[in-house]
Design a protein around this motif. Structure first.
Motif, PDB file in Angstrom:
ATOM      1  N   ASP A 101       6.814 -18.699  -6.659  1.00 46.87           N
ATOM      2  CA  ASP A 101       7.202 -20.109  -6.504  1.00 46.87           C
ATOM      3  C   ASP A 101       6.449 -20.717  -5.186  1.00 46.87           C
ATOM      4  O   ASP A 101       7.344 -20.311  -3.930  1.00 46.87           O
ATOM      5  CB  ASP A 101       9.044 -20.388  -6.558  1.00 46.87           C
ATOM      6  N   ASN A 102       5.394 -21.966  -5.509  1.00 48.61           N
ATOM      7  CA  ASN A 102       4.748 -22.505  -4.752  1.00 48.61           C
ATOM      8  C   ASN A 102       5.618 -23.883  -4.282  1.00 48.61           C
ATOM      9  O   ASN A 102       4.861 -25.080  -3.999  1.00 48.61           O
ATOM     10  CB  ASN A 102       3.372 -22.250  -5.278  1.00 48.61           C
ATOM     11  N   ASP A 103       6.713 -24.258  -4.722  1.00 47.45           N
ATOM     12  CA  ASP A 103       7.109 -25.441  -4.752  1.00 47.45           C
ATOM     13  C   ASP A 103       7.738 -25.853  -3.355  1.00 47.45           C
ATOM     14  O   ASP A 103       7.329 -27.051  -3.183  1.00 47.45           O
ATOM     15  CB  ASP A 103       8.130 -25.642  -5.234  1.00 47.45           C
ATOM     16  N   GLY A 104       7.926 -25.128  -2.321  1.00 45.61           N
ATOM     17  CA  GLY A 104       8.223 -25.374  -1.143  1.00 45.61           C
ATOM     18  C   GLY A 104       7.013 -25.197   0.161  1.00 45.61           C
ATOM     19  O   GLY A 104       6.023 -24.953   0.010  1.00 45.61           O
TER      20      GLY A 104
END
Length: 133
Positions: A101-104
């Motif tokens: 998950d690269n959203d942060g």
């Protein structure tokens, strides 16, 4: 006992580089250690050929430079006569469990569950989508 296995690493690197299904892994910089266990593993009386575990970075970052550990249980694979093609398929399967998950600000790593879980007897008899027919 578990030990690192560079052959599995080479297989995985080739799969990640060549297959479109691993584009997200390819672009993420994920670090995966490939281990081979000389122990058998079963879960709920089912033979386990391999597994994928996300490394808890807040707990183990100081000693483990990897984001995932993928373990192949060699005695189970040998019991079923795995050849090179089956090992490649097993590594491919385990790579599908590696989620990023690269959203942060920092990537988060997690284990993706199976798409399908059913018993082969039922699939063979009633089909995969028997619940919706």
């Amino acid at each position: 006992m578990n030990k690192r296995n560079n052959q599995y690493t080479r297989i995985a690197n080739k799969l990640i580089a060549e297959l479109p299904e691993f584009e997200e892994l390819r672009d993420s910089g994920v670090r995966i250690a490939f281990l081979e266990s000389d122990e058998e593993k079963k879960k709920n009386r089912k033979i386990i050929f391999g597994d994928c575990a996300a490394v808890n970075k807040s707990r183990y970052d100081w000693c483990c430079p990897f984001d995932f550990l993928i373990t192949v249980y060699k005695p189970n694979c040998e019991l079923f006569g795995f050849d090179r093609d089956k090992y490649i398929t097993l590594i491919r399967h385990e790579l599908h469990h590696a989620g990023v998950d690269n959203d942060g600000d920092e990537p988060k790593y997690y284990v993706i569950p199976h798409d399908v879980e059913e018993f082969w007897d039922i699939i063979n008899d009633k089909g995969l989508d028997w619940q919706v027919k």
